[in-house]
Design a protein around this motif. Structure first.
Motif, mmCIF file in Angstrom:
data_model
loop_
_atom_site.group_PDB
_atom_site.id
_atom_site.type_symbol
_atom_site.label_atom_id
_atom_site.label_comp_id
_atom_site.label_asym_id
_atom_site.label_seq_id
_atom_site.Cartn_x
_atom_site.Cartn_y
_atom_site.Cartn_z
ATOM 1 N N SER A 33 0.840 -1.195 0.000
ATOM 2 C CA SER A 33 0.000 0.000 0.000
ATOM 3 C C SER A 33 0.883 1.257 0.000
ATOM 4 O O SER A 33 1.702 1.441 -0.900
ATOM 5 C CB SER A 33 -0.956 -0.045 1.196
ATOM 6 N N ASP A 37 -9.788 -3.857 -5.232
ATOM 7 C CA ASP A 37 -9.000 -2.842 -4.544
ATOM 8 C C ASP A 37 -9.113 -1.526 -5.293
ATOM 9 O O ASP A 37 -8.932 -1.480 -6.517
ATOM 10 C CB ASP A 37 -7.537 -3.297 -4.484
ATOM 11 N N HIS A 41 -7.889 -4.993 -0.974
ATOM 12 C CA HIS A 41 -6.708 -4.273 -0.507
ATOM 13 C C HIS A 41 -6.313 -4.767 0.884
ATOM 14 O O HIS A 41 -7.153 -5.005 1.735
ATOM 15 C CB HIS A 41 -6.999 -2.772 -0.457
ATOM 16 N N CYS A 87 -0.073 -4.167 -3.704
ATOM 17 C CA CYS A 87 -1.213 -3.218 -3.708
ATOM 18 C C CYS A 87 -0.735 -1.783 -3.515
ATOM 19 O O CYS A 87 -1.234 -1.056 -2.651
ATOM 20 C CB CYS A 87 -2.219 -3.581 -2.619
ATOM 21 N N ARG A 123 -6.193 -0.858 -7.456
ATOM 22 C CA ARG A 123 -5.856 -1.898 -8.435
ATOM 23 C C ARG A 123 -5.306 -1.332 -9.740
ATOM 24 O O ARG A 123 -4.240 -1.750 -10.220
ATOM 25 C CB ARG A 123 -7.106 -2.718 -8.737
ATOM 26 N N THR A 167 -1.350 -6.893 -7.345
ATOM 27 C CA THR A 167 -2.540 -6.100 -7.053
ATOM 28 C C THR A 167 -3.692 -7.046 -6.728
ATOM 29 O O THR A 167 -3.569 -8.258 -6.817
ATOM 30 C CB THR A 167 -2.903 -5.193 -8.239
#
Length: 245
Positions: free
Chosen positions: A92, A185, A215, A120, A188, A181
């Motif tokens: 993230s 999400d 996610h 992600c 994405r 990914t």
């Protein structure tokens, strides 16, 4: 596991699965730039170290809003200079920091990790990709929270495009990458697009969009779901293959 301090007194946590030295991975945790620390990602760092036969050095970088852009990038970059790892990884916001640190080092003509591992990742702070709308409600990452978090990280809207790795004018000479990914999400599409751009720029990219997952799936320790268990296994296999090649 050992807690220590790195450059500028940054708190770090070192995971070493074997007595003998192993390749080192610097890990930047997720948390939308505003939350997360060494403890929130302790489990996944332990699992990466054990499953991939690597050492992991987790970074407790400064967080927004007290420390907005580019403070956390400065911290991760400093650790990469100091530790000289084989790879840099993050999920993230941590994926964003990992690849931005690589961009900074590349632009300064400094040594780069051989591999970047982005799970992600944020790559477009302008939130202009379709999945932000398509997947930004009813899944793990809400678009309204995402927009708020980016505001904390980059209070000046004019800074968001220049601070977005997906929108960087040139991605040549970046490290090879593993980019994973998730289907459901909000981030994405920007992760998928970044994988495409890196490959077009000449990096060797292993890219996969995990079906059925949301996610932050990497933080899910409940692996009774076949999809989650399979995704974790694939991730660890990919990391090990890239680092031990």
């Amino acid at each position: 596991m050992e807690d220590l301090h790195g450059p500028n007194g940054l708190p770090l946590r070192h995971y070493r699965p074997r007595e003998q030295a192993r390749p080192l991975v610097v890990f930047a945790h997720g948390g939308a730039f505003v939350i997360g620390d060494l403890d929130t990602h302790d489990s996944i760092c332990r699992r990466i170290a054990d499953a991939c036969d690597v050492e992991v050095l987790a970074v407790d970088y400064r967080r927004a809003p007290e420390h907005p852009y580019p403070a956390a990038i400065e911290d991760v970059t400093a650790v990469l200079r100091w530790a000289r790892p084989a790879a840099v990884a993050g999920d993230s916001a941590g994926g964003y920091l990992a690849t931005m640190a690589c961009l900074w080092l590349r632009d300064a003509s400094e040594a780069l990790p051989a591999v970047q591992i982005l799970i992600c990742p944020n790559t477009d702070l302008t939130l202009s990709q379709p999945s932000v709308v398509e997947k930004g409600t009813g899944h793990a990452l809400d678009a309204s929270f995402l927009a708020w978090a980016i505001t904390q990280w980059t209070p000046d809207p004019a800074s968001r495009a220049p601070a977005s790795p997906l929108l960087a004018p040139d991605l040549h000479s970046m490290p090879d990458a593993l980019i994973v990914t998730a289907e459901h999400d909000a981030l994405r599409d920007e992760g998928d697009a970044y994988a495409y751009r890196l490959a077009r720029a000449g990096a060797r990219v292993v890219h996969r969009q995990e079906p059925g997952l949301v996610h932050g799936f990497i933080q899910n320790t409940d692996l009774t779901s076949p999809e989650a268990a399979t995704a974790h296994g694939r991730l660890f296999n990919n990391i090990a293959a890239l680092i031990h090649r």
